[in-house]
Design an enzyme around this catalytic site. Sequence first.
Site, PDB file in Angstrom:
ATOM      1  CB  ALA A 179     -29.156   7.490  41.108  1.00 39.72           C
ATOM      2  N   GLY A 209     -30.438  13.075  34.825  1.00 41.58           N
ATOM      3  CA  GLY A 209     -29.748  14.348  34.950  1.00 41.58           C
ATOM      4  C   GLY A 209     -28.758  14.437  33.983  1.00 41.58           C
ATOM      5  CD  GLU A 251     -28.067   6.923  32.699  1.00 41.28           C
ATOM      6  OE1 GLU A 251     -27.123   7.394  33.129  1.00 41.28           O
ATOM      7  OE2 GLU A 251     -29.158   7.368  33.090  1.00 41.28           O
TER       8      GLU A 251
HETATM    9  C1  5RP Z   1     -27.221  10.506  33.934  1.00 41.63           C
HETATM   10  C2  5RP Z   1     -27.569  10.137  35.217  1.00 41.63           C
HETATM   11  C3  5RP Z   1     -26.750  10.283  36.487  1.00 41.63           C
HETATM   12  O1  5RP Z   1     -26.449   8.881  36.978  1.00 41.63           O
HETATM   13  C4  5RP Z   1     -27.194  10.919  37.363  1.00 41.63           C
HETATM   14  O2  5RP Z   1     -27.508  12.360  36.685  1.00 41.63           O
HETATM   15  C5  5RP Z   1     -26.382  11.339  38.354  1.00 41.63           C
HETATM   16  O3  5RP Z   1     -25.013  12.173  37.848  1.00 41.63           O
HETATM   17  P1  5RP Z   1     -23.903  12.348  38.927  1.00 41.63           P
HETATM   18  O4  5RP Z   1     -23.136  11.164  39.200  1.00 41.63           O
HETATM   19  O5  5RP Z   1     -23.283  13.508  38.050  1.00 41.63           O
HETATM   20  O6  5RP Z   1     -24.421  13.215  40.160  1.00 41.63           O
HETATM   21  O7  5RP Z   1     -28.948   9.510  35.474  1.00 41.63           O
HETATM   22  O8  5RP Z   1     -28.361  10.418  32.998  1.00 41.63           O
END
Ligand code: 5RP
Length: 260
Positions: free
Chosen positions: A91, A104, A111
């Site tokens: 997340a 992100g 998801e």
């Molecule tokens: C992808 C997401 C990821 O879970 C989120 O961006 C966290 O990424 P990371 O584990 O690289 O910090 O939502 O769409």
Amino acid sequence: MTGELSPIDKAKFVAAKRAAEMVEDGMRVGLGTGSTAAWLVRCLAELVQEDGLRFRGVPTSTRTAELARDLGLEVISLDEARWLDLTIDGADEFNADLNLIKGGGGALLQEKIVATASDQMVVIADAAKEVENLGAFPLPVEVIPFGWQTTQALIEETLVSMDVMGRNATLRMNGEVPFVTDEGNHILDLHLGRIGNPRQLALVINQIPGVVENGLFIDICDQVVIGFADGRVEVRDINAGTVSEDRLDFVETDNLFQDI
Ligand code: 5RP
């Protein structure tokens, strides 16, 4: 191991390793997207190889599907699985209610579909992802390419009546061209600063034509596994109201680290 992990990567790794222990023989498991979820896939591959764990994984992106297949995991589609026992994903932010900002990595649509089709959603995160108020991380909103600028204008107009600090939406880019999701859509990142009422915002944004889905995950996450760089992990269960702590060791000879 070819290089020392950064403190953040150590935290992500221990969170992923602890969550991988929740996967049991015969389960159908949603596999998230992002760097923390990539650690999860590696940890699960190790459990399959070393301990004979048997499970089927439903990836939430082409990236995760490729990694899972490369590491020898059994991959099936959501429609083949129909319903999942567990989804484990990263997340961008989580709050005390375990409501989330995700997307992100641009995979929020798959998801959210996969997490919603699961008995349990477990988030794995380093401690820096915990916030009092959601919104410092720009909120990703997936929009169809047709008329995306009109959709952007409608979103910005809608935000005027919402309890948020900022209202600027930017098109996510991939170098010189707009970022394209696995479904062929674009992402608008909403720079809100602070979201006063995430539940209301999530509902209102999804009413705008052209919006496919937003990155607010409300009442979807059941547990969060928070990793720390010194190997500590904290597991919070929102339904049981429990918090437990654990400590994991880094074994530097792990196969896991060979390609890092
Ligand atoms: C992808 C997401 C990821 O879970 C989120 O961006 C966290 O990424 P990371 O584990 O690289 O910090 O939502 O769409």
